[in-house]
Design an enzyme around this catalytic site. Structure first.
Site, PDB file in Angstrom:
ATOM      1  N   ASN A   1     -10.208  -2.897  -6.913  1.00 12.29           N
ATOM      2  CA  ASN A   1      -9.396  -1.924  -7.651  1.00 12.29           C
ATOM      3  C   ASN A   1      -9.992  -1.528  -9.001  1.00 12.29           C
ATOM      4  OD1 ASN A   1      -6.150  -3.187  -6.490  1.00 12.29           O
ATOM      5  ND2 ASN A   1      -7.492  -1.615  -5.629  1.00 12.29           N
TER       6      ASN A   1
ATOM      7  N   ASP B   1       0.828  -1.205   0.000  1.00  8.77           N
ATOM      8  CA  ASP B   1       0.000   0.000   0.000  1.00  8.77           C
ATOM      9  C   ASP B   1       0.864   1.257   0.000  1.00  8.77           C
ATOM     10  OD1 ASP B   1      -2.343   1.408   0.007  1.00  8.77           O
ATOM     11  OD2 ASP B   1      -2.751   1.157   2.139  1.00  8.77           O
TER      12      ASP B   1
END
Length: 245
Positions: free
Chosen positions: A73, A25
């Site tokens: 995503n 991340d």
């Protein structure tokens, strides 16, 4: 020249985590801090994956699984998704070289059906050409979601029951585990999440029931061998009791 960068200290392999899962991340924030397009952060993140995978392999860790593209995503902007697909295709075309030559076995988990035919072909190719490599297995979670994986497993088990191949009363934890994408891998001993977020974000929900969790504020593109060593040292400092005393 050694394939993997040598660790600065030696570890007892028997004490190391056998399987490390990583939530990579912070790519976008890394790029924003440098006034760069988000895709440049993803490219830097791919470089970080290469560094960490090679280092982990040298250290003696057998499995690295990374959250590369989640089922959620797809909700990102069309421009970012398009850029990610282009980057993924380039990455897969060179993955066996980028991630460690003849030392790394590369696998993909998740549902590849939504990807282009070319990406699906590259997934099959890279898995085939690296299948006999033994130093470390690097698994890319692509179009992956923990809940989606469990739904997939439940459907498969239900079909077996419907076909008379499985007795419902015989279904146990091992049955579920056999139907997960990770059926032939050990559960993660350690989960690392970068960039300061403190959640699993639908990642390996079944498999991480007893995993040790390690969170760091470091953004993924800045995560290097030193940061990985910190995570391993933190893991080694803990006592894993699995519900016992």
């Amino acid at each position: 020249m050694a394939l993997f960068r040598k660790a600065k200290k030696e570890y007892d392999k028997a004490l190391l985590p056998k399987h490390v899962a990583i939530i990579m991340d912070g790519n976008g924030r890394w790029a924003k801090k440098r006034s760069l397009p988000r895709i440049m952060g993803h490219r830097a993140g791919a470089d970080a994956l290469r560094r960490v995978s090679r280092f982990a392999g040298h250290m003696g860790i057998e499995y690295i699984t990374v959250y590369a593209f989640s089922t959620e995503n797809w909700k990102r902007s069309d421009e970012e998704v398009s850029g990610l697909m282009s980057l993924l295709l380039d990455y897969l075309k060179n993955a066996e070289k980028e991630l460690g030559g003849d030392e790394v076995r590369i696998r993909v988990i998740g549902d590849p059906a939504r990807f282009s035919d070319e990406i699906q072909q590259q997934i099959k190719r890279v898995e085939a050409v690296t299948k006999d490599n033994k130093a470390v297995t690097v698994t890319l979670a692509l179009n992956y979601g923990g809940r989606d994986e469990l739904v997939h497993a439940v459907k498969a088990i239900a079909k077996e029951v419907q076909d008379g191949k499985t007795d419902p009363d015989s279904i146990d934890e091992k049955t579920v585990s056999r139907h997960l994408y990770t059926y032939d891998m050990p559960d993660p001993d350690l989960v690392i999440r970068t960039s300061g977020e403190l959640r699993l974000s639908n990642y390996l929900l079944w498999q991480t029931s007893y995993s040790e969790l390690y969170f760091t504020d470091t953004l993924w593109p800045d995560f290097d061998e030193k940061e990985f060593t910190k995570a391993i040292d933190a893991y080694l400092s803990r006592s894993r009791r699995f519900g016992g005393r």
